[in-house]
Structure formats: structure tokens, C-alpha cells
Design an enzyme around this catalytic site. Structure first.
Site, PDB file in Angstrom:
ATOM      1  N   ASP A  71      40.906  31.700  33.996  1.00 18.10           N
ATOM      2  CA  ASP A  71      42.688  31.212  33.965  1.00 18.10           C
ATOM      3  C   ASP A  71      43.014  31.052  35.284  1.00 18.10           C
ATOM      4  O   ASP A  71      42.273  31.524  36.431  1.00 18.10           O
ATOM      5  CB  ASP A  71      43.296  32.101  33.154  1.00 18.10           C
ATOM      6  CG  ASP A  71      43.389  33.575  33.891  1.00 18.10           C
ATOM      7  OD1 ASP A  71      42.222  34.029  34.205  1.00 18.10           O
ATOM      8  OD2 ASP A  71      44.425  34.135  33.958  1.00 18.10           O
ATOM      9  N   ASP A 101      40.393  30.649  43.223  1.00 16.40           N
ATOM     10  CA  ASP A 101      40.638  31.882  42.293  1.00 16.40           C
ATOM     11  C   ASP A 101      40.533  31.252  40.995  1.00 16.40           C
ATOM     12  O   ASP A 101      41.563  30.977  40.548  1.00 16.40           O
ATOM     13  CB  ASP A 101      42.035  32.486  42.851  1.00 16.40           C
ATOM     14  CG  ASP A 101      42.458  33.699  42.132  1.00 16.40           C
ATOM     15  OD1 ASP A 101      41.428  34.315  41.438  1.00 16.40           O
ATOM     16  OD2 ASP A 101      43.563  34.057  42.018  1.00 16.40           O
ATOM     17  N   GLU A 133      45.259  36.485  35.453  1.00 13.03           N
ATOM     18  CA  GLU A 133      46.437  36.245  36.126  1.00 13.03           C
ATOM     19  C   GLU A 133      47.763  36.966  35.610  1.00 13.03           C
ATOM     20  O   GLU A 133      48.785  37.027  35.941  1.00 13.03           O
ATOM     21  CB  GLU A 133      46.677  34.876  36.415  1.00 13.03           C
ATOM     22  CG  GLU A 133      45.512  34.214  37.291  1.00 13.03           C
ATOM     23  CD  GLU A 133      45.475  34.409  38.753  1.00 13.03           C
ATOM     24  OE1 GLU A 133      46.104  35.207  39.081  1.00 13.03           O
ATOM     25  OE2 GLU A 133      44.633  33.982  39.215  1.00 13.03           O
TER      26      GLU A 133
END
Length: 375
Positions: A71, A101, A133
Site C-alpha cells: 500500500d 515507500d 500506512e
């Protein structure tokens, strides 16, 4: 497929609201390119996240996991085109939302998992989680379902900490505890303040308690890790002529392994209650031999690259300021380090990118550890 090719394909898939499509890609890639046992769980199913992807090969008493998440945070408008994510390469970097990321690291881990031949008596695991996240949705669900590798290399960013372009090995990172202080009072007309109890004054007294707290700190493998405590938001009052009966204060605490600031002291102020809203655990590696083994792999990969183009330094053990899924795994008993291609300041930006050389370097590190570490 090379690491850059896998990373490019994975980065292009939107995964900030629902990461099921990115999970589909990871699952299908593993089934096509490996003979591993691949599973998909129901983590985040109610939100349409699509579940964690886990693959296993080899067997034995010691298990090593290469861990990531697929994600991402919401993209900048410039990173989206016709419903997909914009991906491009320039100046030796892969650019796009999630490249740093942390889809780049996931791609490196996928290729390392495919190519590695684990030692006899060892199991190699690949895991890509959902919802990192938003508080570690996938990691927490996996742990609850019994996901418990003995060791893990989590591919969050560790490049550029000791020197630019150097992929270090993080042996610890901070956690985050988010809290709310609620001060209750009683309303009155502002012309007669003594008739009420001013909630803002009570909140201010609690803020003074927070201000005077010492920051938590600890040492992990000779590296100092210092936390912090800060008031970040305050809200209270209903009108200019009314003594406020309620005031809320938000406190951000960066925690360190084994230490917490004594925020419960704020409840010594009359009318104040303290509630923890989020507690992302910190991480400290508890096995120096494992940390040294990953560092040796990082140094070997860096040295091989520097032989062709001399670099700026040698990988070191470092500490990270940010919470990662390694905290949840370590909290459940897995020995973790963090090692990945992202550099400080790259994640969550409108110009997010990752070095293609660092992606290849991480592939070498992950494969080296997977083929040499047996606990």
C-alpha cells in the site's frame, strides 16, 4: 525479469485507497516465477485491501522472512495519469508514488526470494502486507493469525543514513504513541468566570506537565535512540463570552524500545483524562549475530558496486526515526532489522523516487542473507 522491471510494473498500480490490485500482481508474479507455496489471507477485507501475500519455500527449524508492504499514501496530482500512477526513469532513478515507500524494496525482495536457495534446515518466507500506512493493518492481522518467522529483514528505507548512497542496516527504530488529553470543566458566562471551571486552563496545566517530561531514550547495539514528546493540537471553547467546559489536546510521542514518557501524570490535573489513540511499537534487534550477518551482506554488496564506481562510505548499523511493520513483528517475538533502498526525505513526496542502483544492491543483500543465514 530484473528488479527494475518488477518495480516499474508494481509502482504503476494504484494502491492508496485499495491495494487489492497490487496484491494480485504480487501473488500472480510469485505463482508464475517461483514454485513456492503462496497464500493470501483476509487482512483488510472489509476495506477492500485484498489481504496479505505470503510465500514460503524450503523447510526446517529456522525461518527468515523478507518483509514489505504494497500500500502507499495518496499520490500527488502529478503522480497520476488516466487512473494509473505515472512511472518514469531518469538520472538513474525510478520515479513514482510508492517507488521509495516501498514497492521498490518489494520488487527487490520478490526477485531475491525467487533466486535464493535457502540453506538446508531453513525456511525462506516472502511477505507483503496491506495497510502499513494506516497503522499496520496487515502486519497485525498476520501476527494474530500466527505469522511468526524467527528472523526478518524489513525492506523500509535505510539508505543514506551513514553517508549518501550507502545502504545501511537499521538495528532499531522509534515507535509512535498518539494520545488525547481531554480537560472537562463547567460552563459559565465569561463575565462571571468564578461561576464555572475553565477547561482551557486545566488543559494548559496538563500541557505544562507534558512540557516538563524528559524525553525517553535508550541504546541499541551501541547506537543511541532518543524519543520525543510534543503537544501538536489544541481545541476548546464554544464562544467568546462563554467559559469553556471542554478542551482537547493532542500529544505526539516518539517512543523507544522499553521506554515510555509518563504521560499518565497529566491525569493528576483536575478534570483531565488521558487516552491513547495509537501506539505503533518501536523495534530493537535482539540478536547481534543476525544484525552483523545482514551488515556483512550490505558491505559486500556495497563493495562490489564500489569496485566499479567508488562510493562514499561503508554500510553501518544505524537507527531509524520512523515506525515500520518491524515493530509489530518484533513485538510478537521476531528478530528484525530494517534494510531497504529508500533514502531520507524521499517517501511521501510529490517527487518520490528510488535509486536503481540501490534496488539492485538490496536484491544482492536480501539474496545473500537468504542463502547464508540459518540461525
Amino acid at each position: 525479469m530484473e528488479v527494475a522491471d518488477v518495480a516499474r510494473d508494481l509502482v504503476s498500480i494504484p494502491s492508496h485507497e485499495r491495494e487489492a490490485a497490487a496484491g494480485d500482481f504480487v501473488e500472480e508474479w510469485l505463482r508464475e516465477h517461483t514454485d513456492a507455496t503462496v497464500t493470501r489471507d483476509g487482512a483488510g477485507a472489509q476495506e477492500g485491501r485484498g489481504g496479505n501475500v505470503v510465500a514460503r519455500k524450503g523447510a526446517g527449524g529456522t525461518s527468515l522472512a523478507l518483509v514489505g508492504h504494497h500500500d502507499v499514501v495518496p499520490p500527488d496530482d502529478s503522480q497520476v495519469d488516466d487512473g494509473g500512477y505515472v512511472v518514469r526513469e531518469s538520472d538513474g532513478r525510478l520515479r513514482g508514488r510508492g517507488s521509495a515507500d516501498m514497492k521498490g524494496a518489494v520488487a527487490a525482495a520478490l526477485c531475491a526470494f525467487r533466486d535464493a536457495d535457502p540453506p538446508d534446515g531453513a525456511e525462506l518466507v516472502f511477505a507483503s502486507f496491506v495497510g502499513e500506512e494506516v497503522g499496520g493493518v496487515g502486519a497485525r492481522a498476520a501476527v494474530d493469525r500466527g505469522f511468526a518467522p524467527d528472523f526478518a529483514v524489513v525492506g523500509e528505507g535505510s539508505t543514506g543514513y551513514s553517508a549518501p548512497g550507502v545502504t545501511d542496516v537499521a538495528v532499531a527504530h522509534k515507535g509512535r504513541r498518539g494520545s488525547t488529553l481531554v480537560a472537562e470543566g463547567s460552563a459559565a458566562h465569561a463575565s462571571e468566570p468564578e461561576a464555572g471551571a475553565n477547561a482551557i486552563y486545566r488543559a494548559s496545566d496538563a500541557v505544562d506537565v507534558v512540557r516538563d517530561l524528559e524525553f525517553p531514550e535508550t541504546e541499541v547495539m551501541g547506537r543511541q535512540l532518543s524519543g520525543s514528546v510534543a503537544v501538536t493540537e489544541i481545541e476548546g471553547g464554544s464562544a467568546w463570552n462563554v467559559i469553556p467546559e471542554r478542551c482537547e489536546v493532542t500529544v505526539d510521542e516518539r517512543t523507544v524500545p522499553g521506554e515510555r514518557a509518563p504521560l499518565e501524570r497529566t491525569e493528576e490535573v483536575a478534570g483531565v483524562t488521558w487516552t491513547v489513540d495509537q501506539d505503533l511499537p518501536p523495534m530493537a534487534c535482539d540478536d547481534a549475530a543476525f544484525a552483523d550477518a545482514v551488515l556483512t551482506a550490505a558491505r559486500d554488496a556495497q563493495a562490489e558496486e564500489d569496485a566499479a564506481a567508488p562510493g562514499d562510505g561503508t554500510p553501518e548499523h544505524v537507527v531509524k526515526p520512523h515506525a515500520t511493520d518491524a515493530g509489530w513483528l518484533a513485538d510478537a517475538g521476531t528478530t528484525c532489522v530494517v534494510c531497504g533502498p529508500a533514502e531520507p526525505g524521499e517517501a511521501h513526496t510529490a517527487t518520490e523516487s528510488v535509486s536503481l542502483a540501490a534496488l539492485d544492491r538490496c536484491y544482492e543483500i536480501y539474496r545473500d542473507v537468504a542463502e547464508s543465514w540459518s540461525g
